[in-house]
Design an enzyme around this catalytic site. Structure first.
Site, mmCIF file in Angstrom:
data_model
loop_
_atom_site.group_PDB
_atom_site.id
_atom_site.type_symbol
_atom_site.label_atom_id
_atom_site.label_comp_id
_atom_site.label_asym_id
_atom_site.label_seq_id
_atom_site.Cartn_x
_atom_site.Cartn_y
_atom_site.Cartn_z
ATOM 1 C CG ASN A 290 1.800 2.016 15.989
ATOM 2 O OD1 ASN A 290 1.459 0.864 15.727
ATOM 3 N ND2 ASN A 290 2.099 2.907 15.042
ATOM 4 N N GLY B 121 0.743 -4.215 15.711
ATOM 5 C CA GLY B 121 0.868 -5.572 15.171
ATOM 6 C C GLY B 121 -0.348 -6.029 14.397
ATOM 7 C CG ASN C 159 0.747 -1.998 5.513
ATOM 8 O OD1 ASN C 159 1.933 -1.728 5.311
ATOM 9 N ND2 ASN C 159 0.260 -2.173 6.730
ATOM 10 C CB CYS D 216 3.640 -6.914 6.077
ATOM 11 S SG CYS D 216 2.197 -5.896 6.169
ATOM 12 C CE LYS E 184 0.757 4.125 4.943
ATOM 13 N NZ LYS E 184 -0.270 4.097 5.977
ATOM 14 C CB ILE F 269 6.104 7.864 4.313
ATOM 15 C CG1 ILE F 269 5.954 8.857 5.450
ATOM 16 C CG2 ILE F 269 6.965 8.326 3.226
ATOM 17 C CD1 ILE F 269 7.254 9.256 6.155
ATOM 18 C CB THR G 1 5.316 4.349 11.142
ATOM 19 O OG1 THR G 1 5.271 2.943 10.878
ATOM 20 C CG2 THR G 1 3.938 4.824 11.515
ATOM 21 N N GLY H 293 1.912 11.913 6.957
ATOM 22 C CA GLY H 293 3.019 11.894 7.918
ATOM 23 C C GLY H 293 3.010 13.186 8.718
ATOM 24 C CB THR I 208 -0.409 10.517 14.760
ATOM 25 O OG1 THR I 208 0.235 9.339 14.256
ATOM 26 C CG2 THR I 208 -0.093 10.669 16.222
HETATM 27 C C1 LIG Z 1 -1.593 3.451 15.810
HETATM 28 C C2 LIG Z 1 -1.229 3.400 14.366
HETATM 29 C C3 LIG Z 1 -1.607 2.298 13.592
HETATM 30 C C4 LIG Z 1 -1.267 2.242 12.234
HETATM 31 N N1 LIG Z 1 -1.680 1.155 11.504
HETATM 32 C C5 LIG Z 1 -1.412 1.127 10.163
HETATM 33 C C6 LIG Z 1 -1.899 0.063 9.366
HETATM 34 O O1 LIG Z 1 -2.617 -0.827 9.816
HETATM 35 N N2 LIG Z 1 -1.573 0.065 8.044
HETATM 36 C C7 LIG Z 1 -0.816 1.053 7.464
HETATM 37 O O2 LIG Z 1 -0.573 0.994 6.264
HETATM 38 N N3 LIG Z 1 -0.371 2.080 8.207
HETATM 39 C C8 LIG Z 1 -0.645 2.138 9.529
HETATM 40 N N4 LIG Z 1 -0.209 3.214 10.269
HETATM 41 C C9 LIG Z 1 0.560 4.289 9.623
HETATM 42 C C10 LIG Z 1 -0.334 5.474 9.249
HETATM 43 O O3 LIG Z 1 -1.336 5.100 8.334
HETATM 44 C C11 LIG Z 1 0.500 6.624 8.624
HETATM 45 O O4 LIG Z 1 1.107 6.171 7.429
HETATM 46 C C12 LIG Z 1 1.594 7.117 9.551
HETATM 47 O O5 LIG Z 1 1.203 7.052 10.902
HETATM 48 C C13 LIG Z 1 2.028 8.553 9.212
HETATM 49 O O6 LIG Z 1 0.943 9.444 9.314
HETATM 50 P P1 LIG Z 1 0.592 10.275 10.667
HETATM 51 O O7 LIG Z 1 1.881 10.845 11.161
HETATM 52 O O8 LIG Z 1 -0.412 11.286 10.268
HETATM 53 O O9 LIG Z 1 0.036 9.277 11.638
HETATM 54 C C14 LIG Z 1 -0.516 3.290 11.634
HETATM 55 C C15 LIG Z 1 -0.150 4.394 12.415
HETATM 56 C C16 LIG Z 1 -0.488 4.466 13.755
HETATM 57 C C17 LIG Z 1 -0.090 5.676 14.556
#
Ligand SMILES: Cc1cc2nc3c(=O)[nH]c(=O)nc-3n(C[C@H](O)[C@H](O)[C@H](O)COP(=O)(O)O)c2cc1C
Length: 332
Positions: free
Chosen positions: A66, A69, A124, A127, A164, A190, A192, A243, A266
């Site tokens: 993803n 943004g 977060n 950035c 994070k 973690i 992404t 993750g 996710t």
């Molecule tokens: C669509 C999407 C948007 C995300 N937006 C943020 C965000 O705004 N801030 C943040 O710290 N992590 C964001 N993440 C990361 C998730 O919080 C998480 O750390 C990462 O996806 C790993 O976990 P998962 O595999 O269970 O999704 C986002 C992930 C996804 C898939």
């Protein structure tokens, strides 16, 4: 199933992951969001943002990419609508904040300071730093430290600040240590992984933003490794692990590696009830292993294995081994 993160008690260890459940309102159609440990909100910035151009999501093997943004309403609207709603629902809010400079993070922390609905702040740091040619804060110990210090100094004492971490670094423990030295009360591990998909029909990048963050089960072994390394380096620092968690056993892996709580991200796109299901499965998994308290399992995988004593001697030699045909017949 209770867990304590930097002195704050939570009824259970399963949280949402930032960016995967907005501020919890959509998930509340499927389960009561006050039932889980907490709702980690989408990272909020000072001003409203529409995010990156579309397409900004692509499916990948066992995961997704993803480049949203940081779309969001901005802090004022967030306080008025989202945080007020979470408070009224009785949910524990972990507010994720994001900025392009230390000043942005400082202002965000000041706006959230002392708000009764904020259980915790997640910073977060993945950035781009606009004051340093867009270098990501989380990839540099000094830049990470600057942000964490500013947030910690501008946050009420009783509100834990979690930093994070990004896995896209040579040594995650260096960044973890820098964040803790700067005042982080805990670490979220973690975010992404930076990835890319090329559409072989158009023969161009699948995402308008070219690169994006990889998440989902594909990244789980990387995430478990990061939690393991951070817990080994800083055993007293609480970790919120995430993750690719899809089941209670996945969550258990993170707990055994050293996480005191987990976020489910996710997976909720395919199964919006995942947080409550993972919680029930984790509880069951602990019980079936004879573990009475969640805290007894935190970091357990770091301990040397206990000698295996079978309940009764293995039937070597004195019991016939069933043939393949017998076993197949029994099953069918
Ligand atoms: C669509 C999407 C948007 C995300 N937006 C943020 C965000 O705004 N801030 C943040 O710290 N992590 C964001 N993440 C990361 C998730 O919080 C998480 O750390 C990462 O996806 C790993 O976990 P998962 O595999 O269970 O999704 C986002 C992930 C996804 C898939």
């Amino acid at each position: 199933m209770t867990t304590t993160l930097a002195g704050i008690a939570f009824p259970n260890p399963v949280f949402t992951a930032s960016g995967c459940a907005a501020a919890g309102r959509e998930l509340d159609q499927f389960f009561d969001v006050a039932q889980i440990g907490g709702v980690v909100t989408k990272s909020i910035m000072l001003a409203a943002r529409s995010g990156r151009a579309t397409p900004r999501m692509a499916e990948t093997p066992s995961g997704m990419l993803n480049s949203i943004g940081l779309q969001g309403p901005g802090i004022e609207e967030f306080l008025r609508k989202d945080l007020a709603w979470l408070e009224q629902r009785g949910a524990r809010a972990v507010v994720s904040i994001a900025g392009g400079s230390v000043e942005d993070y400082t202002s965000l922390a000041q706006k959230l300071r002392g708000h009764p609905a904020v259980s915790m702040i997640e910073v977060n740091i993945s950035c781009p730093n606009v004051e340093d040619r867009g270098h990501v804060f989380a990839c540099d110990p000094r830049a990470s430290s600057g942000v964490v210090q500013a947030v910690r100094q501008n946050t009420a004492k009783g509100t834990p600040v979690f930093a994070k971490l990004s896995p896209d670094v040579t040594d995650i423990t260096t960044i973890a240590r820098a964040c803790v030295d700067a005042g982080a009360d805990g670490l979220s591990v973690i975010n992404t992984l930076l990835g890319m998909v090329i559409d072989t029909t158009t023969m161009r990048p699948a995402l308008a933003g070219v690169t994006g963050g990889l998440s989902g089960p594909a990244i789980r072994p990387v995430a478990v490794r990061c939690v393991w390394q951070v817990h080994q380096a800083l055993p007293d620092v609480p970790i919120l692990g995430m993750g690719g968690i899809r089941t209670g056993l996945d969550a258990l892996e993170f707990v055994l590696a050293g996480a005191s709580a987990v976020s489910v991200g996710t997976t909720v796109f395919g199964d919006p009830t995942a947080p409550v299901r993972v919680l029930a499965e984790l509880e069951q998994a602990l019980a079936s292993r004879g573990i009475d308290k969640l805290s007894d399992a935190v970091g357990l995988a770091h301990r040397p294995p206990e000698p295996f004593v079978p309940e009764r001697p293995d039937p070597v030699g004195d019991e016939p081994v069933p043939s393949y045909e017998d076993a197949f017949e029994e099953q069918s």
